[in-house]
Structures are given as C-alpha cells and as structure tokens.
Write an enzyme that holds these catalytic residues in place. Structure first.
Site, PDB file in Angstrom:
ATOM      1  CD  GLU A 271      33.580  46.431  62.933  1.00  0.00           C
ATOM      2  OE1 GLU A 271      34.562  46.269  62.157  1.00  0.00           O
ATOM      3  OE2 GLU A 271      33.353  45.723  63.913  1.00  0.00           O
TER       4      GLU A 271
ATOM      5  CB  CYS B 285      37.867  44.896  62.697  1.00  0.00           C
ATOM      6  SG  CYS B 285      37.063  43.552  61.821  1.00  0.00           S
TER       7      CYS B 285
END
Length: 464
Positions: free
Chosen positions: A234, A268
């Site tokens: 990720e 993020c």
C-alpha cells in the site's frame, strides 16, 4: 536514520534506541519460527480470546498511547485517541469474524463429481512469519490492520516500524504479550532500513507487507520477487475529490476540509486534488478556502488543535519545495503557502494551503503532497473531471459528490482507484477491502480479502 523519538512540535529529541545487532535479529527470527509451529495449531476460539484481550487492553491504554503517538509524530491528540479506538474495534471485528472468513469452502457437487472426487474442499492455511514494514503516519492503525488478521489466520508477525515511532512500535509488542500471545508471535524489530533486505531474504520469513513510499515499495518488492515471496503493498496516493453541480456544496466543502487535513494532511487516502465542475467552482472554492484558512494550527497535545506539525523537518521541506515550484510556475495561492505565524522557527509546521491554476508542468500535479496542501482544479464537464482524476500515477481511493445516479455509475466504472466513496470521504473499515492500483500498490488489506492474502489457499481432493 537514527531510531529516536523527536517531538515534531519542538524538534526536541526525547528518546533514542540502539538498533538490534545481527545476533539479536537472529534470536528474534528463531523465536518467530518456533512460535509459528505452535500458533498455527491453535483454534480460532483461542486466537480470538487473545485478540479480544489485546483490544480491551488497548482501550484501557487509549489516553496514554495517544499521547505517545502525538509526541512521536505530531497528530492532534484527539485524532490519536480515535486511532487507538479504531484499532481496538478492528481487533474485536477480526476476533469475531476470522473463523467464518477462513472457513473451508466446498465446490458445487457437480464440479466435485466431474473432477472424479468423492469429496473436495478449499482450506486456508497460514504461511508463517510475515515481515511488516510500516510507516509513521498512523503508527497503530497501519500495524493493527495487518497484525489482527495475520494472527487470527495463524501467522506470526515481525514489525519493522518507521524509525521515528519506536515507542509506539515497542508498545505494540508489549500489548500482544500482555494479552497472552506466546513469545515470538508478534515482535518489534528496532532496525534501520538497511537491515530489511537480509531479514526478507531469510527463508524463515515467508511473506511481507509494506505501507509507505513508492521507493520503499519498489525495494521490498524487488527483494521479495527475487526470493519468490508474497507481498502486499500500500503505497502513495493522490486521491481526487470530484464535485458535480448536483452536489450539496456546503456539505462537500466542509467534508473536503476534513478530508484534506486529517492527520495533518499526512495520509495516503487523504483527498489531495479537488476537481470541481465549472458551474459550482466559485461557490465551492470560496467555502473550501475559508474552511482551510480557519483551521486552528498549534500544539498537537492541545485538545482544540486541528492541525499540528508535520512529522519531520524533511517532510516539511519536501512540501515547501512542491508549493514553491507550483507558485514559480504560475499557481495561485488562495490561502496558506508558508509556515504559519508563530511557528517559523519552532516545530515542523506548515499552514493549511489551497492552490489553484494548476498545470501539468508543475511537480505537484503528479507528485503526492504529504501535508495540508490542496490543489483545486476546474472541470468543464464530467468527461474532463474523470480525465483529471485519472491523470496521476496513483490509484488508491477517490471521492465523488453528486446526486445523479448516472454520474455515480460513470465514476465507479471509469475512475482508476481501489475505492470510490460517494458523497463522503474515504475511510477504512475492517469489513471492507482496502488497497490501490497503479503505483499505489497491489493486494488488499482488511475484510476477508485481507485475511486471505497471507494464507496458503489449499485444494484438498479425495478420490472416489
């Protein structure tokens, strides 16, 4: 990078730690291998009992560990407490659902007979020790969303946390130990990034998961690929927040502020690029800019603070360079664009900022702004909104605001992202898969998809 707690609100070094040497790393790898032999044979009920206990302990520790997180990486303390509560909730969720998510699967009778079997099934078995390379921005949540499903699946964890959150990393090891997980089931490795490759190449480590920067992901993926080991990545995100004419503009603008500055803008999945239809652009821009400018910047331990410092001095420097490049190339600053008054010399602060008149030549058009800086785009129609949203190397999540079902269908079909959140902001929940496409990584965390990532999906076939 030294392994140390440096308070980003003051720049003061509070604690330092020695990195593990080769002998200490070997002891921990051996302990992980030994623990796996036993942990893999335990029942779901036993694992659930321990994980529920860990969640209860985390709830009891919430205020103390929140203060540690805030002191280590600067998030407002209210958000730190919310993060701890979210982690406990996720632990309870996996403790309650893991057995169901990993239950044996039986193919249709017709397929079993066609294969020539008297019986067949699919069973999910644990892989072994999994190395988790985790970032500082959500120092509890990023780890727990790996650790809870991994431990419930029968795996064991080795945590290489970011070097600026060592106290949080050590707390996690202690939490699982206090909950009753046997020695070696979850261990923190206080090591620098240079030690990761050797650990990942060790045959006792069976897989790896990483949340972090694209360069870090490339490095781990290349080593894991060379060793033919499973990875989940990720990485970065530059999520679009699209606003169409039918949207509730007041609610969209208010949500947009939260979506941009959560965790001091260092997330993020924070919305970063705000793409607004020309018919409502001015109204949205006015409300959004006013909301960003009104945010209270200050000491993250103050209960009223909405935006604290960036986690490191280098992080602020990187953000300043992105903004300066944009301005030098013609961007317009609607608010912010500098270190806030009173914090020019103390701490790693940067003012909530809105930029518009963004062009493809600017670095910020393609690079992730990891801090409270928003870019505002005007779109002539839905086609242009989709084109701008996809004009990024990242594809983590997305937000769309519209009341038109046809527009929702189009966005869900065409946006290149691992999630589409309609009339709301991106968030993670243990019941829903989380992850991205393009340079935002691959694989999924959370939900049934996440717990199965580090399982040996085994076909069991019985002859007639």
């Amino acid at each position: 990078m030294p392994i140390a707690t440096v308070n980003p609100a003051t720049g003061e070094t509070l604690k330092t730690y020695e990195a593990l040497d080769a002998e200490a790393i070997e002891r921990r790898l051996a302990a992980a291998q030994s623990a796996f032999r036993t942990h893999r044979t335990t029942t779901f009920a036993e694992r659930a009992r321990l994980l529920h206990r860990a969640a209860d302990l985390l709830d009891e520790d919430q205020r103390d560990i929140a203060r540690v997180m805030t002191t280590e990486m600067g998030k407002p303390v209210k958000q730190a407490r919310a993060e701890a509560a979210k982690c406990a909730k996720a632990m309870h969720w996996y403790a309650d659902h893991a057995e169901e998510l990993l239950a044996d699967e039986e193919p249709a009778d017709s397929d079993v007979k066609d294969s020539g079997a008297s019986r067949a099934l699919v069973r999910y078995r644990p892989l072994g020790p999994v190395l988790a390379v985790m970032p500082w921005n959500f120092p509890l949540w990023q780890v727990v969303r790996f650790a809870a499903p991994a431990l419930m699946a029968g795996n064991v964890g080795l945590l290489k946390h970011s070097s600026n959150v060592p106290q949080t990393a050590l707390y996690l090891e202690d939490l699982f130990r206090r909950a009753g997980f046997p020695d070696g089931c979850f261990q923190t490795l206080l090591i620098g990034s240079g030690a990761v490759e050797g650990i990942l190449r060790d045959p006792r480590v069976r897989a790896a998961t990483l949340t972090g920067s694209e360069p870090a992901g490339r490095a781990v993926a290349s080593v894991a690929g060379d060793q033919v080991k499973k990875t989940v990545l990720e990485l970065g995100g530059s999520d679009p927040f699209v606003v169409m004419p039918s949207a509730d503009i007041d609610r969209a603008a208010k949500t947009a502020v939260t979506a941009r500055v959560q965790n001091n803008g260092q997330s993020c999945i924070a919305a970063k690029r705000f793409i607004v239809h020309t018919d409502v652009f001015d109204a949205f821009a006015e409300r959004f800019t006013a909301g960003m400018a009104a945010l209270k910047v200050g000491d993250p331990l103050d209960e009223d603070t909405e935006v604290g410092p960036l986690s490191t001095e280098q992080g602020r420097t990187d953000l300043e360079e992105l903004v300066d490049d944009a301005v030098e190339n013609g961007a317009t600053v609607l608010c912010g664009g500098e270190r806030p008054e009173g914090y020019t010399e103390r701490g790693y602060y940067y003012a909530p900022t809105v930029l518009t008149d963004i062009t493809p030549e600017m670095r910020i058009h393609l690079e992730e702004a990891f801090g409270p800086v928003a870019t505002l785009y005007r779109a002539a129609d839905l086609d242009e909104a989709v084109a701008i949203a996809n004009d990024t190397p990242f594809g983590l999540s997305s937000n769309v605001w519209t009341r038109e079902d046809a527009e929702v269908d189009r966005f869900v079909r065409d946006l290149e992202a691992g999630g589409v959140f309609v009339n709301g902001m991106t968030a993670s929940h243990p019941a829903f898969p989380f992850g991205g496409v393009k340079r935002s990584g691959y694989g999924r965390e959370l939900s049934g998809h996440g717990i199965r990532e580090f399982c040996n999906i085994t076909t069991v076939w019985h002859g007639a």
